[in-house]
Design an enzyme around this catalytic site. Structure first.
Site, short mmCIF file in Angstrom:
data_model
loop_
_atom_site.label_atom_id
_atom_site.label_comp_id
_atom_site.label_asym_id
_atom_site.label_seq_id
_atom_site.Cartn_x
_atom_site.Cartn_y
_atom_site.Cartn_z
N GLY A 136 26.40 49.40 24.71
CA GLY A 136 26.10 50.77 25.09
C GLY A 136 25.85 51.66 23.88
O GLY A 136 25.40 51.21 22.82
N HIS A 160 28.74 37.93 31.27
CA HIS A 160 29.51 38.97 30.56
C HIS A 160 29.67 40.19 31.45
O HIS A 160 30.77 40.74 31.61
CB HIS A 160 28.79 39.35 29.26
CG HIS A 160 29.28 40.62 28.63
ND1 HIS A 160 28.84 41.86 29.03
CD2 HIS A 160 30.19 40.84 27.65
CE1 HIS A 160 29.46 42.79 28.33
NE2 HIS A 160 30.27 42.20 27.48
N GLY A 188 9.91 50.40 23.33
CA GLY A 188 10.97 51.05 24.11
C GLY A 188 11.96 51.68 23.17
O GLY A 188 12.79 50.99 22.59
N ASN A 242 17.27 43.59 30.51
CA ASN A 242 18.15 42.89 31.45
C ASN A 242 17.39 41.98 32.40
O ASN A 242 17.59 42.03 33.61
CB ASN A 242 18.94 43.92 32.26
CG ASN A 242 20.04 44.54 31.43
OD1 ASN A 242 20.61 43.89 30.56
ND2 ASN A 242 20.36 45.80 31.71
N SER A 258 24.85 43.94 24.56
CA SER A 258 25.98 44.70 25.10
C SER A 258 26.46 45.72 24.09
O SER A 258 26.20 45.58 22.90
CB SER A 258 27.13 43.74 25.46
OG SER A 258 28.21 44.47 26.03
N LYS A 266 24.67 37.02 29.18
CA LYS A 266 24.85 38.47 29.32
C LYS A 266 25.19 38.81 30.77
O LYS A 266 26.03 39.69 31.04
CB LYS A 266 23.59 39.21 28.87
CG LYS A 266 23.61 40.73 29.12
CD LYS A 266 24.78 41.41 28.43
CE LYS A 266 24.64 42.92 28.34
NZ LYS A 266 24.15 43.63 29.50
N GLU A 279 32.94 41.88 33.10
CA GLU A 279 33.15 43.33 32.92
C GLU A 279 33.45 44.01 34.26
O GLU A 279 34.35 44.84 34.35
CB GLU A 279 31.88 43.89 32.29
CG GLU A 279 31.79 45.36 32.10
CD GLU A 279 30.34 45.76 31.75
OE1 GLU A 279 29.71 45.10 30.89
OE2 GLU A 279 29.83 46.72 32.36
#
Lengths: 301, 301, 301, 301
Positions: B114, B166, B7, B86, B112, B163, B170
């Site tokens: 981005g 988290h 990926g 995810n 995390s 995550k 967020e």
């Protein structure tokens, strides 16, 4: 510049200290003889050359109102009051109108940063007429960090309005961390809750000053055993929700945060008594503490 | 170390780049011939010396499941899969059990950060057996910033659980800023909303990376005119609420944030149709859009 | 008894009709010459024997305030005003104090029941001094159903306070039905949503007048196609949330109901623009409508 | 008709009694020898002529699953199981598939009404194939009130889905009354809280069965002194929120109601410990119970 500072407690005292470090001449008044430079507001006024600038840093509500009234009697036309406490923005506007009739200018300043501001600088959000704000600007920039932290947000009241919203956001952010912490702690899958928060300080979306503080708290007390889940709220959280309602602005997360604080302070919840009573009623139980639902069944056959 | 990366999209491609910059030898596979090093998973396995470590960075759900199944056929006992997408933590645990029967180790890693992670480093939250996690640790620390950002949170599933939480936090933080923004914008008292957020970056309690991003967005578009109030949600926000419910953890702010996103995507709200219909009923109106309440009165006399 | 009724709209007109049916002598005033008995408040005062009782049923806010001021000029010491509109309880108390100085008594009455009250009777919640309330009690009991619907809740303001809370509860109940409806409609498992609500009218825990109205609405329009999900809110919903905040009472469900109405009226949500903008920022996208999350990946390999 | 009833507790026993009153022939099984007609499920199967209909009324989860498995062994092709407990709709569908392979039909029935259903009739919401539902319809109509209370909502699972949503709505309605009660009780303006609720039973928008029960509870204990604010939740409240999340349906009021119950059962709140810890951190206090906010000031000067 020369500045009068009324209220030399944790916030006012630290701010006076920071201003002196930056070269300003601060004349301070407080009820505590140990910390003050002058023994009365009248003496404060005498010590400052006109036109005077006096910063108020006293508790919101009656103390602030009272101090402003007393100050108005010893100040004169051309002087400026900077209200740095937690006044409601509507009160600011009314007071400014009253003081203007006596020729006294009024600027409201929301202050953020707590005990850390002494060293790191405060966030300062100011409301007032441009010419009034300009007079106190050297003080604002001395209080804030070198590279930011100061905004002249609008006319009188805008400083406290903005500080109010800041605190509302703060409520929501704190509640988000709090809910996340509780879920991590409730799960048996996560072995290292403090380490998890610590790791989030770098590289993640949630990195923030509040996270830094939470990590600090968890280092001191990894399971928060020494702390009760009892949380006060300040007026500003309440005002944010009320202002949101006034402006027809949905504020579900901030209001949830406020309500969670309310609930944290209740010995027992009248609302939940009603829930328990209703469950008793339709479950047909006379007992005080119901553990039945409306479809409760007996043990299986 | 040598690593297979499956990926090479926005996340996987950036991560491979960062790993190579840090001296790791990454063999990448992707459907896109332009970006890949090998043309198949079989070739990927051939190019890596045993015991292999293969990092998965593909969309959650079916793509991830499918890729794991295909990988299991070309890997061999002693190899390690790191699932960096995810996945739901419950799925991690089931998959790890299945792979263990074939001698393949499984570690889950929540990532995390981005697009910013390529330069700044990612936050990496890992779940798995200590010996498995240890094998990939050089990769984890290369992906994270120099001074943090990495946690081994617990056994398999813990990385994605952490995550998930988290992301739940967020959601709550973003919603807090969003509500505060709307209130500032709705008020006619604040003249400079972008400047207000900008000032908060220093000295305040709400300073955070999300605030930095918001300031950046407001610089590009001060009133957000070019953006629709339409917000997707990822699985992790939903899973956080569902996990909170499973664990009897109150999560009012995070769930409010999720529900606000749901509502933002609705052309019209079936629930609010019911509200309107009920108001019509007790107000006695036949009209489609009611503007009356139950106690509405005629114009005054 | 003899009663003046000011405001003969949908509520006031129906109430006057019901009172006449019950044998009371109602002298009505309205701006509309078609429906009124007298052409002015002065004539109204002349037509009623002292001590007079005058019921106000005009829109809340300025119209009510104005009418009270005008009435005060034509009434005399010993007369009684019953404020039946949607005044805020704090306003009631201030007005009562002012009128008392002129010898005019003031009672506040919250009225519930909408257009159905004409036949079924209204719910009437009254605040005022016992002797004042007693004078108008024949009117209260004529307006309410035979077996209930009337309470003297406390001193001046208590009637409107109670009516305000009644409406807050109403908001929460309506929202509960609305959310349940949306979930039933969203599911593909339920074939007969209107029939489901209809069945609930008997034997269930949720049976209620609001359910009856919802069933009625669904009979007219089974999928509510003719109704927009646009819901007004009255002052009383807002006041309930603000009173809850003032009293440190958690009101998460009622405030959620209010906020859902606010959101239903927005063309686009400023708050959700912020969410979308933030997602764009950390996802690195320049597009207006983001469909990516912070961990979004490219198509799988 | 002839019916087997498995589980003769508070719900099952009352339902068997009502069915017998209505002329049905009920053969009951329970672990309790005092109340049962047969000593085993095998005997139950022998006593009923094929094709049999057996109603299950045992606790949700493992007991229900176990009983279905045991029943499947003593029933035969052509028989029908009616699951009247609180199963999750997803489980219904899986079970129905499994039983269908053995020729056993499965219908799910959600039952509402609690202890009052014995006399007043129950609300019954049914899911299943039309031909299966038709077989048990005499039982459904005997259990429900004369003029309603029964719906065939859809295929297998629809009955429990609808009952789940019913309970979600119930949560929201109860919470609305609970919040309203707390606000009335917190105010010093309302002298007669129980009388207020009593008056609402007629003429108002909030009149409902739950209000009737609340009035009953307040008659027994006007200030609910004998009841703790501790509220259990059943699976169905949780499932409603989770189904809402699955279907992207905003459910802020129902989830708020569920979270309030969660919080009511906590000795201390881990989330609120975080809030207190954070306030301590930015207020600079080492104390366990913080009473300071980020802008706290010392006493005024």
């Amino acid at each position: 510049m020369q500045l009068g500072m009324v209220g030399l407690g944790k916030m006012g005292g630290n701010m006076a200290g920071r201003l002196r470090d930056k070269g300003h001449d601060v004349v301070g008044f407080d009820f505590d003889p140990e910390v003050r430079d002058v023994a009365s507001l009248a003496e404060l006024a005498q010590r400052l050359p006109a036109p005077r600038t006096v910063w108020l840093m006293v508790p919101a509500g009656a103390p602030t109102l009272q101090t402003i009234n007393q100050l108005a009697d010893v100040l004169e036309s051309g002087d400026l009051i900077v209200e740095g406490g937690n006044s409601h923005y509507v009160d600011d506007r009314r007071r400014a109108d009253e003081l203007r009739e006596r020729g006294i200018a009024y600027v409201d300043a929301g202050v953020s940063g707590g005990v850390w501001g002494r060293e790191e600088g405060y966030g300062i959000m100011v409301g007032g007429a441009p010419e009034d704000v300009a007079r106190a600007e050297p003080v604002f920039t001395a209080l804030t960090p070198d590279d930011g932290g100061y905004v002249h947000a609008g006319g009188v009241g805008a400083g406290h309005f903005v500080k109010m919203v800041h605190n509302g956001i703060e409520y929501g952010m704190m509640q988000a961390f709090a809910e996340g912490y509780e879920l991590l702690a409730a799960s048996d899958i996560v072995d290292d809750v403090p380490g998890t928060f610590d790791s989030w300080r770098e590289g993640t979306v949630v990195r923030s000053w509040l996270l830094d503080l939470l990590v600090r708290a968890l280092r001191e007390d990894p399971e928060l055993d020494g702390i009760r889940g009892y949380a006060e709220d300040s007026g500003e959280g309440r005002w944010t929700v009320q202002a949101a309602v006034d402006h027809a602005v949905p504020a579900p997360a901030i209001s949830a945060s406020l309500f969670a604080r309310f609930a944290s302070r209740q010995e027992d919840s009248p609302a939940m008594k009603v829930i328990a009573a209703l469950r008793n009623q339709f479950g047909g139980h006379a007992v005080t503490r119901s553990t039945d639902d409306d479809s409760v069944q007996t043990p299986p056959s």
